[in-house]
Scaffold this motif. Structure first.
Motif, PDB file in Angstrom:
ATOM      1  N   ALA A  20      81.725 -29.343  30.812  1.00 14.27           N
ATOM      2  CA  ALA A  20      81.013 -28.116  31.212  1.00 14.27           C
ATOM      3  C   ALA A  20      81.430 -27.681  32.610  1.00 14.27           C
ATOM      4  N   VAL A  21      81.593 -28.654  33.520  1.00 12.85           N
ATOM      5  CA  VAL A  21      82.006 -28.332  34.902  1.00 12.85           C
ATOM      6  C   VAL A  21      83.417 -27.746  34.894  1.00 12.85           C
ATOM      7  N   GLN A  22      84.301 -28.393  34.143  1.00 16.56           N
ATOM      8  CA  GLN A  22      85.703 -27.940  34.079  1.00 16.56           C
ATOM      9  C   GLN A  22      85.768 -26.496  33.533  1.00 16.56           C
ATOM     10  N   MET A  24      83.412 -24.281  33.461  1.00 16.33           N
ATOM     11  CA  MET A  24      82.754 -23.345  34.370  1.00 16.33           C
ATOM     12  C   MET A  24      83.714 -22.923  35.491  1.00 16.33           C
ATOM     13  N   PHE A  25      84.422 -23.890  36.093  1.00 17.04           N
ATOM     14  CA  PHE A  25      85.335 -23.533  37.181  1.00 17.04           C
ATOM     15  C   PHE A  25      86.547 -22.766  36.666  1.00 17.04           C
ATOM     16  N   ASP A  26      87.015 -23.092  35.474  1.00 17.36           N
ATOM     17  CA  ASP A  26      88.124 -22.308  34.914  1.00 17.36           C
ATOM     18  C   ASP A  26      87.691 -20.857  34.715  1.00 17.36           C
ATOM     19  N   LEU A  35      83.775 -14.938  45.877  1.00 13.26           N
ATOM     20  CA  LEU A  35      82.383 -15.386  45.785  1.00 13.26           C
ATOM     21  C   LEU A  35      82.033 -16.343  46.919  1.00 13.26           C
ATOM     22  N   ASN A  36      82.936 -17.280  47.151  1.00 13.23           N
ATOM     23  CA  ASN A  36      82.728 -18.300  48.167  1.00 13.23           C
ATOM     24  C   ASN A  36      82.495 -17.687  49.535  1.00 13.23           C
ATOM     25  N   HIS A  37      83.380 -16.741  49.900  1.00 13.12           N
ATOM     26  CA  HIS A  37      83.297 -16.179  51.249  1.00 13.12           C
ATOM     27  C   HIS A  37      82.069 -15.280  51.383  1.00 13.12           C
ATOM     28  N   CYS A  70      89.514 -32.529  44.038  1.00 12.85           N
ATOM     29  CA  CYS A  70      88.665 -31.365  43.734  1.00 12.85           C
ATOM     30  C   CYS A  70      89.070 -30.216  44.658  1.00 12.85           C
ATOM     31  N   CYS A  71      90.364 -30.026  44.796  1.00 20.53           N
ATOM     32  CA  CYS A  71      90.887 -29.060  45.780  1.00 20.53           C
ATOM     33  C   CYS A  71      90.608 -27.624  45.380  1.00 20.53           C
ATOM     34  N   GLY A  72      90.362 -27.363  44.078  1.00 22.36           N
ATOM     35  CA  GLY A  72      90.071 -26.008  43.640  1.00 22.36           C
ATOM     36  C   GLY A  72      91.170 -25.036  44.032  1.00 22.36           C
ATOM     37  N   THR A  73      90.777 -23.914  44.651  1.00 22.68           N
ATOM     38  CA  THR A  73      91.749 -22.896  45.030  1.00 22.68           C
ATOM     39  C   THR A  73      92.400 -23.196  46.387  1.00 22.68           C
ATOM     40  N   ALA A  94      94.551 -32.196  44.257  1.00 27.26           N
ATOM     41  CA  ALA A  94      94.303 -32.435  42.832  1.00 27.26           C
ATOM     42  C   ALA A  94      92.986 -31.818  42.366  1.00 27.26           C
ATOM     43  N   ASP A  95      92.997 -31.390  41.117  1.00 29.74           N
ATOM     44  CA  ASP A  95      91.803 -30.808  40.498  1.00 29.74           C
ATOM     45  C   ASP A  95      91.991 -30.870  38.981  1.00 29.74           C
ATOM     46  N   PHE A  96      90.881 -30.880  38.230  1.00 29.74           N
ATOM     47  CA  PHE A  96      91.041 -30.921  36.769  1.00 29.74           C
ATOM     48  C   PHE A  96      90.863 -29.562  36.097  1.00 29.74           C
ATOM     49  N   ALA A  97      90.555 -28.519  36.878  1.00 31.98           N
ATOM     50  CA  ALA A  97      90.440 -27.172  36.306  1.00 31.98           C
ATOM     51  C   ALA A  97      91.734 -26.415  36.617  1.00 31.98           C
ATOM     52  N   ARG A  98      92.535 -26.200  35.585  1.00 30.24           N
ATOM     53  CA  ARG A  98      93.865 -25.619  35.786  1.00 30.24           C
ATOM     54  C   ARG A  98      93.790 -24.228  36.424  1.00 30.24           C
ATOM     55  N   ALA A 123      94.440 -33.493  37.744  1.00 35.01           N
ATOM     56  CA  ALA A 123      93.931 -34.854  37.562  1.00 35.01           C
ATOM     57  C   ALA A 123      92.416 -34.889  37.667  1.00 35.01           C
ATOM     58  N   ASP A 124      91.853 -35.884  36.996  1.00 37.37           N
ATOM     59  CA  ASP A 124      90.411 -36.118  37.019  1.00 37.37           C
ATOM     60  C   ASP A 124      90.082 -37.097  38.157  1.00 37.37           C
ATOM     61  N   ALA A 125      89.132 -36.718  38.992  1.00 35.94           N
ATOM     62  CA  ALA A 125      88.750 -37.546  40.131  1.00 35.94           C
ATOM     63  C   ALA A 125      88.270 -38.937  39.709  1.00 35.94           C
ATOM     64  N   LEU A 126      87.789 -39.058  38.492  1.00 41.08           N
ATOM     65  CA  LEU A 126      87.256 -40.359  38.052  1.00 41.08           C
ATOM     66  C   LEU A 126      88.353 -41.250  37.464  1.00 41.08           C
ATOM     67  N   ALA A 141      85.999 -31.421  49.248  1.00 39.76           N
ATOM     68  CA  ALA A 141      85.090 -30.393  49.761  1.00 39.76           C
ATOM     69  C   ALA A 141      84.379 -29.707  48.602  1.00 39.76           C
ATOM     70  N   PHE A 142      83.078 -29.820  48.568  1.00 39.71           N
ATOM     71  CA  PHE A 142      82.233 -29.155  47.564  1.00 39.71           C
ATOM     72  C   PHE A 142      82.638 -29.511  46.134  1.00 39.71           C
ATOM     73  N   GLY A 143      83.233 -30.677  45.973  1.00 42.02           N
ATOM     74  CA  GLY A 143      83.668 -31.132  44.660  1.00 42.02           C
ATOM     75  C   GLY A 143      82.905 -32.367  44.210  1.00 42.02           C
ATOM     76  N   PHE A 144      82.630 -33.267  45.145  1.00 41.78           N
ATOM     77  CA  PHE A 144      82.025 -34.549  44.784  1.00 41.78           C
ATOM     78  C   PHE A 144      80.716 -34.373  44.022  1.00 41.78           C
ATOM     79  N   ARG A 145      79.915 -33.408  44.468  1.00 46.14           N
ATOM     80  CA  ARG A 145      78.605 -33.114  43.838  1.00 46.14           C
ATOM     81  C   ARG A 145      78.745 -32.806  42.352  1.00 46.14           C
ATOM     82  N   ASN A 146      79.935 -32.356  41.941  1.00 45.14           N
ATOM     83  CA  ASN A 146      80.147 -31.964  40.543  1.00 45.14           C
ATOM     84  C   ASN A 146      80.607 -33.109  39.653  1.00 45.14           C
ATOM     85  N   LEU A 147      80.842 -34.287  40.240  1.00 46.70           N
ATOM     86  CA  LEU A 147      81.334 -35.400  39.422  1.00 46.70           C
ATOM     87  C   LEU A 147      80.236 -35.879  38.476  1.00 46.70           C
TER      88      LEU A 147
HETATM   89  C1  SAM Z   1      83.161 -25.887  44.298  1.00 41.32           C
HETATM   90  S1  SAM Z   1      84.825 -26.171  43.877  1.00 41.32           S
HETATM   91  C2  SAM Z   1      85.487 -26.663  45.455  1.00 41.32           C
HETATM   92  C3  SAM Z   1      86.920 -26.282  45.635  1.00 41.32           C
HETATM   93  C4  SAM Z   1      87.487 -26.480  47.024  1.00 41.32           C
HETATM   94  N1  SAM Z   1      87.542 -27.881  47.382  1.00 41.32           N
HETATM   95  C5  SAM Z   1      86.715 -25.708  48.051  1.00 41.32           C
HETATM   96  O1  SAM Z   1      86.263 -26.290  49.032  1.00 41.32           O
HETATM   97  O2  SAM Z   1      86.594 -24.486  47.890  1.00 41.32           O
HETATM   98  C6  SAM Z   1      84.720 -27.723  43.027  1.00 41.32           C
HETATM   99  C7  SAM Z   1      86.012 -28.135  42.377  1.00 41.32           C
HETATM  100  O3  SAM Z   1      85.860 -29.482  41.918  1.00 41.32           O
HETATM  101  C8  SAM Z   1      86.593 -29.605  40.727  1.00 41.32           C
HETATM  102  N2  SAM Z   1      86.145 -30.809  40.009  1.00 41.32           N
HETATM  103  C9  SAM Z   1      84.890 -31.102  39.601  1.00 41.32           C
HETATM  104  N3  SAM Z   1      84.864 -32.282  38.967  1.00 41.32           N
HETATM  105  C10 SAM Z   1      86.142 -32.753  38.981  1.00 41.32           C
HETATM  106  C11 SAM Z   1      86.753 -33.927  38.490  1.00 41.32           C
HETATM  107  N4  SAM Z   1      86.062 -34.863  37.835  1.00 41.32           N
HETATM  108  N5  SAM Z   1      88.073 -34.096  38.700  1.00 41.32           N
HETATM  109  C12 SAM Z   1      88.797 -33.161  39.345  1.00 41.32           C
HETATM  110  N6  SAM Z   1      88.282 -32.010  39.823  1.00 41.32           N
HETATM  111  C13 SAM Z   1      86.963 -31.811  39.657  1.00 41.32           C
HETATM  112  C14 SAM Z   1      86.335 -28.313  39.993  1.00 41.32           C
HETATM  113  O4  SAM Z   1      87.273 -28.059  38.989  1.00 41.32           O
HETATM  114  C15 SAM Z   1      86.385 -27.311  41.141  1.00 41.32           C
HETATM  115  O5  SAM Z   1      87.670 -26.755  41.298  1.00 41.32           O
END
Ligand code: SAM
Length: 259
Positions: A20-22, A24-26, A35-37, A70-73, A94-98, A123-126, A141-147
């Protein structure tokens, strides 16, 4: 300890939550930067900059192996790159949402004339496709919470860090007091409304991404619990530095030198 991981509405288990997280970010990727800014009034730039500054010593070492997971954009990666010297080893981003990662990859450069650059890794953070004990620094950054499982994430980061390697987790937090109450109204009511107006009804999770964000911050462990979890998963010198009255904050730690 009660901590587990992100729980998007409707997700039945961890695999479901990750999917669902993947998705949603895609879905949100084309509008993510805007949106972020808007939603953070550009304060996000300050938070990325402060995080990069905190790790300036290791980033200044051209041989340091650095991962932005979880580098995102890629805006955290770009802030880290500004601290890398000429000819430095590339940062792995690295990030898992292409959809998110491909937008980041356009910003990373290709190392022309020794300019610092990053390589994008899907790649998947886990389950990181990286050697154990190979990294000097992991930032997220703002990625860990989504694991889907916070403990598993911390253990996986620990596996790939060298002993003494550093970890930085930048994420949202819920400030206390009066400010916390005002912020809760913004976060739970105003922000989802602005998000829907700019981003439209992007998919992922039963409630969509704009309700997911405040819900995921509410579900994220408070600093005391998070620091205890870090201590229990092989880290030392664990600390939390609040940013902007505790709306966000940076967890720092290093992989324990002795297990
Ligand atoms: C809120 S965005 C943050 C992006 C960027 N780091 C930033 O600061 O703007 C969260 C990112 O975490 C990624 N993400 C979430 N769970 C992940 C996982 N298990 N493995 C890799 N990436 C993951 C999502 O795909 C998303 O791109």
């Amino acid at each position: 300890m009660t901590t587990t991981g992100a729980k998007p509405a409707g997700a039945k288990d961890e695999a479901d939550a990750a999917l669902a997280v993947q998705q949603m970010f895609d879905a949100i990727a084309p509008r993510y930067d805007l949106l972020n800014h808007v939603l953070s009034a550009n304060v996000d730039r300050l938070w990325w900059w402060r995080t990069a500054r905190r790790f300036r010593t290791v980033l200044a070492d051209p041989d340091a192996a650095v991962l932005d997971i979880c580098c995102g954009t890629g805006d955290m990666t770009m802030a880290l790159l500004k601290r890398r010297p000429q000819g430095a080893r590339p940062i792995v981003a690295a990030d898992f949402a292409r959809g998110m990662l491909s937008r980041g990859a356009r910003k990373f450069g290709a190392g022309e004339a020794g300019k610092p650059y990053a390589v994008a890794l899907e790649a998947d953070a886990l389950h990181l496709p990286l050697r154990s004990g190979s990294l000097d620094l992991i930032v997220t950054a703002f990625g860990f919470r989504n694991l889907a499982n916070y403990e598993a994430g911390l253990k996986e980061f620990n596996r790939v860090l060298k002993p003494g390697g550093q970890l930085g987790i930048l994420d949202f937090s819920e400030p206390g007091g009066l400010l916390g109450k005002a912020y809760a109204v913004y976060f739970r009511r105003v922000l989802p409304a602005i998000g829907r107006a700019i981003g439209g009804p992007a998919g992922g999770g039963k409630d969509g991404p704009y309700n997911y964000l405040p819900a995921s911050v509410g579900n994220f462990p408070a600093p005391g619990e998070m620091l205890a979890l870090m201590g229990a998963t092989g880290y030392e010198k664990c600390a939390w530095q609040p940013y902007t009255f505790g709306i966000a904050g940076l967890y720092t730690a290093r992989r324990a030198l002795v297990e």
